[in-house]
Structures are given as structure tokens and as C-alpha cells.
Design a protein around this motif. Structure first.
Motif, PDB file in Angstrom:
ATOM      1  N   THR A   1     -31.305 -26.699 -19.525  1.00 16.37           N
ATOM      2  CA  THR A   1     -31.674 -28.071 -19.208  1.00 16.37           C
ATOM      3  C   THR A   1     -30.439 -28.899 -18.872  1.00 16.37           C
ATOM      4  N   VAL A   2     -29.336 -28.646 -19.568  1.00 14.56           N
ATOM      5  CA  VAL A   2     -28.068 -29.311 -19.239  1.00 14.56           C
ATOM      6  C   VAL A   2     -27.698 -29.031 -17.787  1.00 14.56           C
ATOM      7  N   TRP A   3     -27.812 -27.786 -17.383  1.00 15.94           N
ATOM      8  CA  TRP A   3     -27.484 -27.405 -16.005  1.00 15.94           C
ATOM      9  C   TRP A   3     -28.412 -28.088 -15.009  1.00 15.94           C
ATOM     10  N   LEU A   4     -29.708 -28.141 -15.329  1.00 18.09           N
ATOM     11  CA  LEU A   4     -30.660 -28.821 -14.450  1.00 18.09           C
ATOM     12  C   LEU A   4     -30.353 -30.320 -14.344  1.00 18.09           C
ATOM     13  N   LEU A   5     -29.958 -30.918 -15.452  1.00 23.19           N
ATOM     14  CA  LEU A   5     -29.652 -32.339 -15.442  1.00 23.19           C
ATOM     15  C   LEU A   5     -28.409 -32.622 -14.605  1.00 23.19           C
ATOM     16  N   GLU A   6     -27.410 -31.754 -14.719  1.00 25.39           N
ATOM     17  CA  GLU A   6     -26.211 -31.928 -13.891  1.00 25.39           C
ATOM     18  C   GLU A   6     -26.566 -31.847 -12.410  1.00 25.39           C
ATOM     19  N   ARG A   7     -27.450 -30.940 -12.080  1.00 23.01           N
ATOM     20  CA  ARG A   7     -27.939 -30.825 -10.695  1.00 23.01           C
ATOM     21  C   ARG A   7     -28.639 -32.106 -10.261  1.00 23.01           C
ATOM     22  N   SER A   8     -29.509 -32.644 -11.119  1.00 24.04           N
ATOM     23  CA  SER A   8     -30.287 -33.828 -10.766  1.00 24.04           C
ATOM     24  C   SER A   8     -29.407 -35.057 -10.570  1.00 24.04           C
ATOM     25  N   ILE A   9     -28.388 -35.200 -11.409  1.00 24.74           N
ATOM     26  CA  ILE A   9     -27.527 -36.384 -11.326  1.00 24.74           C
ATOM     27  C   ILE A   9     -26.789 -36.454  -9.992  1.00 24.74           C
ATOM     28  N   LYS A  10     -26.612 -35.315  -9.342  1.00 25.32           N
ATOM     29  CA  LYS A  10     -25.914 -35.321  -8.051  1.00 25.32           C
ATOM     30  C   LYS A  10     -26.587 -36.243  -7.033  1.00 25.32           C
ATOM     31  N   THR A  11     -27.899 -36.402  -7.141  1.00 22.44           N
ATOM     32  CA  THR A  11     -28.619 -37.257  -6.179  1.00 22.44           C
ATOM     33  C   THR A  11     -29.016 -38.603  -6.783  1.00 22.44           C
ATOM     34  N   MET A  12     -28.555 -38.905  -7.990  1.00 18.52           N
ATOM     35  CA  MET A  12     -28.992 -40.132  -8.652  1.00 18.52           C
ATOM     36  C   MET A  12     -28.652 -41.376  -7.845  1.00 18.52           C
ATOM     37  N   GLY A  13     -27.459 -41.423  -7.272  1.00 14.89           N
ATOM     38  CA  GLY A  13     -27.061 -42.612  -6.521  1.00 14.89           C
ATOM     39  C   GLY A  13     -27.988 -42.936  -5.364  1.00 14.89           C
ATOM     40  N   ILE A  14     -28.327 -41.928  -4.574  1.00 13.60           N
ATOM     41  CA  ILE A  14     -29.175 -42.197  -3.411  1.00 13.60           C
ATOM     42  C   ILE A  14     -30.632 -42.405  -3.830  1.00 13.60           C
TER      43      ILE A  14
END
Length: 389
Positions: free
Chosen positions: A237-250
Motif C-alpha cells: 500500500t505504501v508503494w501504491l500511495l507513492e505512485r498515486s501522489i505522483k499525480t496529486m498536483g494535477i
């Protein structure tokens, strides 16, 4: 990477990423082990100690996003909130809490603090003066939430930080509704930042997590409680969250834009009684919100006219989902009295101004025209079914 010199989307994408030294992959590798060597190693790693490779990498990204020194990731927002509170409070202490709070935080305060000999006061409002008058000789923490859930009230970050420092207190904020994209409370002097990472950080309604961000000194204090409470997050889940945060700004920028357009539409609708959104010039704290937020967020609340039943309105929506959480890329609505604030008594909800007719609206990234059309057709159906007087 020096995050101070990088844009927010660059930080979202690259801060804290793990290098794939073996295969040179473009994304962080995932280390699933729950057991690591203890001999001849610099760090003795264990998931409950928040120091696996993926945990450490993600926390660097989180700290960079909130302009802080350190961060920790937890299994849920409430795990982060409860751990932070219990790390800085003990028997005999007192805490001042903002009146307008997430229902889960409110419930934790009223059901748990007394068991540990901790006293608490809720403010009458959310101005600095409201907080100051509740401070007692044994007060240790001031806890705020801005924008608040679900009425989007705005609390003065500079004012609260100054008040806390004046009295030697620790200031904490739930920054979930704003996200690090729209607001960085540490820049205003707030000590401890909390997030339900389930929301804008996860952003796809498929991750449950929480975050604490602060100075290294305060995070060392949090760590001592965290390893006892055991609220760590699985590395997958940590890995998935790191992936998700990559697009948080847009994602958040698109949600900001949709929320502003939707709030403007609802404010002009003859079928809507009240709209709560800090980006509206009619919001009582618009100027304050503008001074401390970089964007006004993707959340708003509104009340339909009394002749339009909210439950029927939910049932006739086709695109917008009546759903329990918030901040996903899909637009969702809910009734706070039935969900997020259901653990509060009707009397306490009334004190906060949370009516049964209140609808909390989390804007997604769909085209605004499609969302408006969905609202209009749902209202039209409810009105067509009304029995003539």
C-alpha cells in the motif's frame, strides 16, 4: 533532490523515489519483506518501526510536499490523528479543539480522552479569540482543521501558530481537505500536520492511509508512541500511495477548478439554499482563505431548498456517486449526518451548524458540464415527484 527549488509536480513525481539499481526501472522498486537482517547493517528494519525502504522513501516525499523535516505514514487517517494526540498528551493535560471537526476526531476526543485522564474543551467558534479563551494552565495542544469538514470554515493559521507559541503549546492541524497542494501549514508556523492520505494523496478511492508531518524533534516523540500502537502500513500500500501522489498536483488542480465552477453554479441556483465554499467571495472567510491557501480545494457543501428531499436527490443522480469518502477522481456526495458525523449527537451537530439537509460534495475530474447536468436532472426528477399541496 532539493525540493525548495523544484515545482510541486516535480516534487510529487520525484521526491523520495527509490532507485532501481539492478534493472534501472523508471519507478521505485517494491520491497515486500517483513523480516530484515540485523547483523552488519546500518539500520535494523521492521515494518512496525516505520523504516522499511518503501516507508522511508514515501516519508521523504511527504515531508518535501509539506516543507517539513520528517514524516510518518500510518494505516488510516484516524491512526495518524490518534497517535499524534496521544504522543503529546498524558494524564492531567488539557487540549483545545476546534468546534468544527471531522466526526471521527470529535468521537475520539469525547470517548477516549477521559479514560486517560486528559481533559478537553471545544471552542465556540474558530477565531483565534475563541481558542485563547479556552486555554487553561494545563493546556498542552491546540488542534484545528481548516478548511473544516463539512462546512468549510477557515481558521487563521498565522494567528493560531502565534497563539500556541505565546503559551508554549503544540499546534496541530488536520490538513486533509486542503492537501499539500493547496496549503502548507508549516509555512505559517503550525507544528504538526495531519492527513487522511486516503483522500487527496491516494486520490483513487482505493487506498486507506494516514500521515503525520513535523520537525524531526516532534517526529521522534511521535515515533515512541507509534511503535507501541502499531498503526503501520503494508509496503504494498505504501508503494501504491507513492505512485498515486505522483499525480496529486494535477488531480487537485482539476478538482479545484471544478469546485470553483460548481460552487458558482450552485450559488446561482434557485433550488439551492446555501453553499459553503471558501473560494466564493460571499464566504465570510474568503480573504483569509485567499491569504493562506494556494487553491480553494475540491470540497464544498450545500443545502437544497426545503421542498427538495436530499435522500431522493441522491437516488436520482446518474453520474455523481453517493459514497462514503471523498477526494477521488470521481465526484461523490454524501449526507454528513448519516456518515462522516453520524457518531456525533444531533445536538452536537446542531452546534456545528450541520443540518440533516446538508450535502457534502467532493468534486472529481469529470467535465463540469456533465456534473451540472446530472444535478439538474436529479433535482428535476425529485420536483416532478413532489405531491402538489
Amino acid at each position: 533532490m532539493n525540493s525548495d527549488k523544484k515545482g510541486v509536480n516535480t516534487v510529487c513525481t520525484h521526491a523520495g523515489e527509490l532507485e532501481d539499481k539492478e534493472y534501472k526501472g523508471a519507478v521505485s522498486p517494491l520491497y515486500m519483506s517483513t523480516s530484515y537482517a540485523f547483523e552488519d547493517v546500518g539500520v535494523k528494519r521492521y515494518p512496525r518501526y516505520f523504516n522499511t525502504p518503501n516507508q522511508e522513501a514515501l516519508c521523504k516525499k511527504l515531508a518535501a510536499l509539506e516543507h517539513a523535516e520528517a514524516a510518518m505514514i500510518f494505516g488510516s487517517g484516524m491512526a495518524a490523528i490518534s497517535t499524534a494526540l496521544m504522543a503529546f498528551l498524558q494524564a492531567g493535560d488539557h487540549i483545545v479543539l476546534q468546534q468544527t471537526l471531522y466526526g471521527g476526531t470529535y468521537n475520539f476526543a469525547v470517548t477516549q480522552f477521559e479514560k486517560y485522564g486528559i481533559s478537553y474543551s471545544f471552542t465556540d467558534g474558530w477565531t483565534v479569540a475563541d481558542f485563547e479563551k479556552e486555554i487553561q494552565p494545563n493546556t498542552k495542544v491546540i488542534y484545528i482543521e481548516t478548511p473544516s469538514n463539512p462546512l468549510l470554515t477557515i481558521t487563521d493559521l498565522n494567528g493560531i501558530a502565534a497563539l500556541a507559541k505565546k503559551h508554549g503549546l503544540i499546534s496541530m492541524i488536520d490538513n486533509t481537505f486542503a492537501s499539500p497542494i493547496n496549503q502548507n501549514p508549516i509555512d505559517f508556523g503550525i507544528d504538526v500536520i495531519l492527513h487522511s492520505a486516503t483522500k487527496y494523496m491516494g486520490g483513487h478511492s482505493d487506498i486507506c492511509a494516514g500521515v503525520i508531518v513535523s520537525s524531526q524533534e516532534y517526529m521522534d516523540t511521535v515515533f515512541q508512541s507509534a511503535i507501541c500502537f502499531g498503526g503501520s502500513l503494508s509496503d504494498y500500500t505504501v508503494w501504491l500511495l507513492e505512485r498515486s501522489i505522483k499525480t496529486m498536483g494535477i488531480r487537485v488542480q482539476a478538482q479545484n477548478d471544478n469546485a470553483m465552477k460548481m460552487a458558482t453554479y450552485l450559488e446561482g441556483s434557485s433550488d439551492v439554499e446555501n453553499v459553503y465554499y471558501p473560494g466564493l467571495h460571499t464566504h465570510p472567510d474568503y480573504n483569509l482563505a485567499k491569504s493562506q491557501m494556494k487553491g480553494f480545494g475540491g470540497m464544498l457543501s450545500f443545502e437544497l431548498n426545503s421542498d427538495i428531499d436530499a435522500s431522493s436527490f441522491f437516488k436520482h443522480l446518474k453520474l455523481i456517486k453517493p459514497s462514503m469518502s471523498l477526494a477521488g477522481i470521481e465526484s461523490t456526495v454524501l449526507s454528513p449526518t448519516k456518515t462522516s458525523h453520524a457518531l456525533m449527537s444531533a445536538e452536537d451537530r446542531q452546534k456545528q451548524g450541520i443540518k440533516d439537509s446538508l450535502i457534502r460534495f467532493s468534486l472529481g475530474i469529470e467535465e463540469i458540464e456533465d456534473l451540472v447536468q446530472d444535478i439538474e436532472q436529479a433535482i428535476a426528477k425529485v420536483k416532478s415527484m413532489a405531491v402538489p399541496v
